[in-house]
Design a protein around this motif. Structure first.
Motif, mmCIF file in Angstrom:
data_model
loop_
_atom_site.group_PDB
_atom_site.id
_atom_site.type_symbol
_atom_site.label_atom_id
_atom_site.label_comp_id
_atom_site.label_asym_id
_atom_site.label_seq_id
_atom_site.Cartn_x
_atom_site.Cartn_y
_atom_site.Cartn_z
ATOM 1 N N GLN A 1 -6.755 0.989 -5.662
ATOM 2 C CA GLN A 1 -7.450 1.157 -4.381
ATOM 3 C C GLN A 1 -6.837 2.292 -3.567
ATOM 4 O OE1 GLN A 1 -7.369 -2.324 -1.868
ATOM 5 N NE2 GLN A 1 -9.106 -1.649 -0.638
ATOM 6 N N ALA A 2 -5.539 2.447 -3.659
ATOM 7 C CA ALA A 2 -4.858 3.503 -2.907
ATOM 8 C C ALA A 2 -5.059 4.872 -3.543
ATOM 9 C CB ALA A 2 -3.371 3.186 -2.809
ATOM 10 N N LYS A 3 -5.075 4.931 -4.861
ATOM 11 C CA LYS A 3 -5.121 6.211 -5.553
ATOM 12 C C LYS A 3 -6.532 6.764 -5.741
ATOM 13 C CE LYS A 3 -2.573 6.617 -9.210
ATOM 14 N NZ LYS A 3 -1.911 6.290 -10.469
ATOM 15 N N GLU A 4 -7.500 5.895 -5.787
ATOM 16 C CA GLU A 4 -8.877 6.351 -6.043
ATOM 17 C C GLU A 4 -9.363 7.400 -5.036
ATOM 18 O OE1 GLU A 4 -13.134 6.633 -6.005
ATOM 19 O OE2 GLU A 4 -11.929 5.739 -4.398
ATOM 20 N N PRO A 5 -9.108 7.227 -3.724
ATOM 21 C CA PRO A 5 -9.615 8.219 -2.764
ATOM 22 C C PRO A 5 -8.669 9.393 -2.501
ATOM 23 C CG PRO A 5 -8.705 6.372 -1.562
ATOM 24 C CD PRO A 5 -8.531 6.056 -3.027
ATOM 25 N N MET A 6 -7.512 9.439 -3.155
ATOM 26 C CA MET A 6 -6.538 10.497 -2.873
ATOM 27 C C MET A 6 -7.080 11.857 -3.304
ATOM 28 S SD MET A 6 -2.939 8.604 -3.892
ATOM 29 C CE MET A 6 -1.950 10.047 -3.545
ATOM 30 N N ARG A 7 -7.278 12.734 -2.322
ATOM 31 C CA ARG A 7 -7.919 14.017 -2.581
ATOM 32 C C ARG A 7 -7.081 14.941 -3.458
ATOM 33 N NH1 ARG A 7 -12.853 15.250 -2.453
ATOM 34 N NH2 ARG A 7 -12.586 17.282 -1.449
ATOM 35 N N VAL A 8 -5.769 14.715 -3.479
ATOM 36 C CA VAL A 8 -4.905 15.590 -4.256
ATOM 37 C C VAL A 8 -5.299 15.593 -5.733
ATOM 38 C CG1 VAL A 8 -3.144 13.819 -4.672
ATOM 39 C CG2 VAL A 8 -2.504 16.244 -4.681
ATOM 40 N N GLU B 1 0.831 -1.200 0.000
ATOM 41 C CA GLU B 1 0.000 0.000 0.000
ATOM 42 C C GLU B 1 0.872 1.259 0.000
ATOM 43 O OE1 GLU B 1 -2.875 -0.088 3.106
ATOM 44 O OE2 GLU B 1 -3.874 -1.885 2.345
ATOM 45 N N ILE B 2 1.954 1.228 0.755
ATOM 46 C CA ILE B 2 2.871 2.366 0.777
ATOM 47 C C ILE B 2 3.458 2.592 -0.608
ATOM 48 C CG2 ILE B 2 5.063 3.225 1.669
ATOM 49 C CD1 ILE B 2 4.446 1.770 4.286
ATOM 50 N N SER B 3 3.819 1.475 -1.259
ATOM 51 C CA SER B 3 4.360 1.560 -2.617
ATOM 52 C C SER B 3 3.336 2.162 -3.563
ATOM 53 C CB SER B 3 4.762 0.162 -3.093
ATOM 54 O OG SER B 3 5.162 0.202 -4.439
ATOM 55 N N ALA B 4 2.064 1.766 -3.409
ATOM 56 C CA ALA B 4 1.008 2.292 -4.273
ATOM 57 C C ALA B 4 0.826 3.785 -4.067
ATOM 58 C CB ALA B 4 -0.302 1.558 -3.987
ATOM 59 N N CYS B 5 0.913 4.235 -2.814
ATOM 60 C CA CYS B 5 0.765 5.655 -2.512
ATOM 61 C C CYS B 5 1.902 6.466 -3.113
ATOM 62 C CB CYS B 5 0.707 5.878 -1.009
ATOM 63 S SG CYS B 5 -0.850 5.342 -0.263
ATOM 64 N N LEU B 6 3.126 5.876 -3.064
ATOM 65 C CA LEU B 6 4.272 6.557 -3.651
ATOM 66 C C LEU B 6 4.110 6.697 -5.152
ATOM 67 C CD1 LEU B 6 7.212 4.917 -1.658
ATOM 68 C CD2 LEU B 6 6.397 7.275 -1.479
ATOM 69 N N VAL B 7 3.613 5.631 -5.776
ATOM 70 C CA VAL B 7 3.350 5.678 -7.209
ATOM 71 C C VAL B 7 2.315 6.750 -7.511
ATOM 72 C CG1 VAL B 7 2.406 4.435 -9.184
ATOM 73 C CG2 VAL B 7 3.981 3.286 -7.636
ATOM 74 N N GLY B 8 1.291 6.811 -6.663
ATOM 75 C CA GLY B 8 0.249 7.811 -6.849
ATOM 76 C C GLY B 8 0.784 9.221 -6.702
ATOM 77 N N GLN C 1 -7.920 9.262 -12.535
ATOM 78 C CA GLN C 1 -6.592 8.757 -12.177
ATOM 79 C C GLN C 1 -6.500 7.236 -12.134
ATOM 80 O OE1 GLN C 1 -8.541 10.567 -10.063
ATOM 81 N NE2 GLN C 1 -8.372 9.883 -7.943
ATOM 82 N N ILE C 2 -7.633 6.550 -12.234
ATOM 83 C CA ILE C 2 -7.584 5.081 -12.192
ATOM 84 C C ILE C 2 -8.197 4.438 -13.443
ATOM 85 C CG2 ILE C 2 -7.527 4.943 -9.675
ATOM 86 C CD1 ILE C 2 -10.534 4.299 -9.744
ATOM 87 N N LEU C 3 -8.383 5.212 -14.493
ATOM 88 C CA LEU C 3 -8.916 4.646 -15.729
ATOM 89 C C LEU C 3 -7.931 3.646 -16.335
ATOM 90 C CD1 LEU C 3 -10.484 7.796 -17.449
ATOM 91 C CD2 LEU C 3 -11.706 5.864 -16.413
ATOM 92 N N ASP C 4 -8.469 2.599 -16.930
ATOM 93 C CA ASP C 4 -7.659 1.546 -17.544
ATOM 94 C C ASP C 4 -7.716 1.608 -19.066
ATOM 95 O OD1 ASP C 4 -6.823 0.287 -15.145
ATOM 96 O OD2 ASP C 4 -8.767 -0.717 -14.982
ATOM 97 N N ARG C 5 -6.780 0.943 -19.690
ATOM 98 C CA ARG C 5 -6.820 0.718 -21.134
ATOM 99 C C ARG C 5 -7.265 -0.721 -21.368
ATOM 100 N NH1 ARG C 5 -3.127 -2.115 -23.950
ATOM 101 N NH2 ARG C 5 -3.269 -0.686 -25.726
ATOM 102 N N PHE C 6 -7.881 -0.954 -22.522
ATOM 103 C CA PHE C 6 -8.317 -2.301 -22.874
ATOM 104 C C PHE C 6 -7.673 -2.703 -24.199
ATOM 105 C CE2 PHE C 6 -12.019 -0.561 -20.492
ATOM 106 C CZ PHE C 6 -12.015 -1.461 -19.424
ATOM 107 N N LYS C 7 -7.198 -3.932 -24.259
ATOM 108 C CA LYS C 7 -6.611 -4.421 -25.497
ATOM 109 C C LYS C 7 -7.641 -4.455 -26.621
ATOM 110 C CE LYS C 7 -3.134 -7.344 -23.231
ATOM 111 N NZ LYS C 7 -2.623 -8.731 -23.030
ATOM 112 N N GLU C 8 -8.910 -4.660 -26.232
ATOM 113 C CA GLU C 8 -9.971 -4.786 -27.235
ATOM 114 C C GLU C 8 -10.347 -3.444 -27.874
ATOM 115 O OE1 GLU C 8 -10.398 -7.744 -23.898
ATOM 116 O OE2 GLU C 8 -10.199 -5.567 -24.071
#
Length: 359
Positions: free
Chosen positions: A68-75, A1-8, A314-321
């Motif tokens: 999960q970590a980035k979705e609620p980040m208010r920044v 989770e800490i790693s995810a927050c850093l990425v965010g 900030q959490i949108l994904d890409r799809f191969k299709e």
């Protein structure tokens, strides 16, 4: 989770620099004369396409923990909110300059185009993102940002019409196969406005509310936007009001051009029941070019946005299709201005079964 927050956090710093680069280019434009007034246009349609080519594509999706970590980040929300004072400060600066400085015709055109691009990227695009949020505060900010673009009705038509009817002939914002951009502009602008009134009436009827009611947003828009222009007229001048009108028109035509490249030629199948298949990943064109993604708050991952419209950028994904644009959004916009070239590049990429789909 800490790693995810850093990425965010890293993503937020990167995106902040990118997302505010258009306002920065506009501030530079407003402080210049001559060709310098075209700084925003040059940045978006020359520098960004080159940067897209140099820095390539980003195809990585967030894993579950990162999302999960980035979705609620208010920044990430604050990044959107900051566009309100930024956009209106630059708008006020441009109105003051237009009123007090003697520009020639060439310079006026540069100012109109630069401000129109700013409103399209950091007003309409941000308003679009905020308009999908559930909170009254954010939806109010969305409507406020649509005001100088003279496109407040888009809030209703997009949220209650486009997302329901996308990739069908019922939707004015979905370009048909072999339809050129300029005919699309006419159809989309007029149809979306008419559809917004229809949708507003349906919403009022559903809530047993009279037409002349505080809940009739379209009525409010029809009052607020003229008041905005009249205020500019009395505060500055008639010519400045025309300037404000011109940059609004440029901004919403920029928006409609994005609509054009996002759904060109793509169609949903009509089922035996008479209903359309649900919206899938294949019903929007996507672009993975990194710089365009950052500047437009991940708007280019459009398939996921249509799949889950309430999903934060900030959490949108890409799809191969998902069908992929061969270029980033700015380059695609430029190509769409030349219909024969656009058709030559894009028609072969439209799935054959969608071309054959008749409504």
């Amino acid at each position: 989770e800490i790693s995810a927050c850093l990425v965010g956090s890293e993503m937020c710093i990167r995106d902040s620099l990118g997302a505010y680069s258009v306002p920065l280019a506009t501030a530079l434009s407003l402080s210049q004369e001559g060709w310098g007034l075209y700084c925003t246009v040059i940045y978006v349609f020359v520098i960004v396409p080159i940067a897209d080519w140099l820095f390539g594509k980003g195809k990585r999706n967030l894993d579950a923990k990162e999302a999960q970590a980035k979705e609620p980040m208010r920044v990430f929300d604050y990044m959107l909110y900051f566009n309100i004072p930024l956009v209106f400060a630059l708008l006020g600066w441009s109105l003051w300059n237009f009123t007090t400085i003697e520009y020639d015709a060439f310079e006026k055109m540069g100012l109109v185009l630069s401000m129109g691009v700013l409103l399209a990227t950091n007003a309409i695009n941000v308003a679009h993102e905020l308009g999908h949020r559930k909170g009254l505060f954010e939806r109010t900010l969305s409507k406020l940002l649509y005001m100088p673009c003279l496109y407040m009705h888009f809030y209703i038509e997009h949220n209650f019409g486009h997302h329901l009817n996308v990739a069908t002939d019922k939707d004015g914002a979905s370009a048909r196969y072999n339809q050129n951009l300029y005919f699309f502009w006419i159809r989309s602008v007029t149809k979306q406005y008419a559809d917004a009134w229809k949708k507003q009436k349906e919403l009022l009827k559903k809530s047993n509310t009279r037409f002349f009611s505080f809940k009739n947003d379209m009525l409010w828009y029809a009052i607020i936007q003229p008041i905005y222009l009249i205020t500019i007229y009395y505060t500055f001048s008639y010519k400045t009001m025309l300037f404000a009108t011109a940059i609004g028109v440029v901004s919403f035509l920029f928006l409609e051009t994005i609509n054009y490249i996002e759904h060109y030629g793509l169609r949903r199948k009509k089922l035996s029941s008479g209903r359309y298949e649900r919206v899938k990943e294949i019903h929007s064109w996507n672009s993975d070019y990194n710089i365009g993604r950052i500047i437009l708050y991940e708007l280019t991952r459009h398939s996921d946005h249509h799949y889950k419209s309430g999903k934060k950028y900030q959490i949108l994904d890409r799809f191969k299709e998902s069908p992929q644009l061969p270029f980033g959004y700015p380059a695609s916009i430029l190509i769409s201005f030349i219909p024969p070239l656009w058709f030559k590049i894009m028609n072969s990429r439209v799935p054959k079964e969608m071309i054959l789909e008749k409504e």
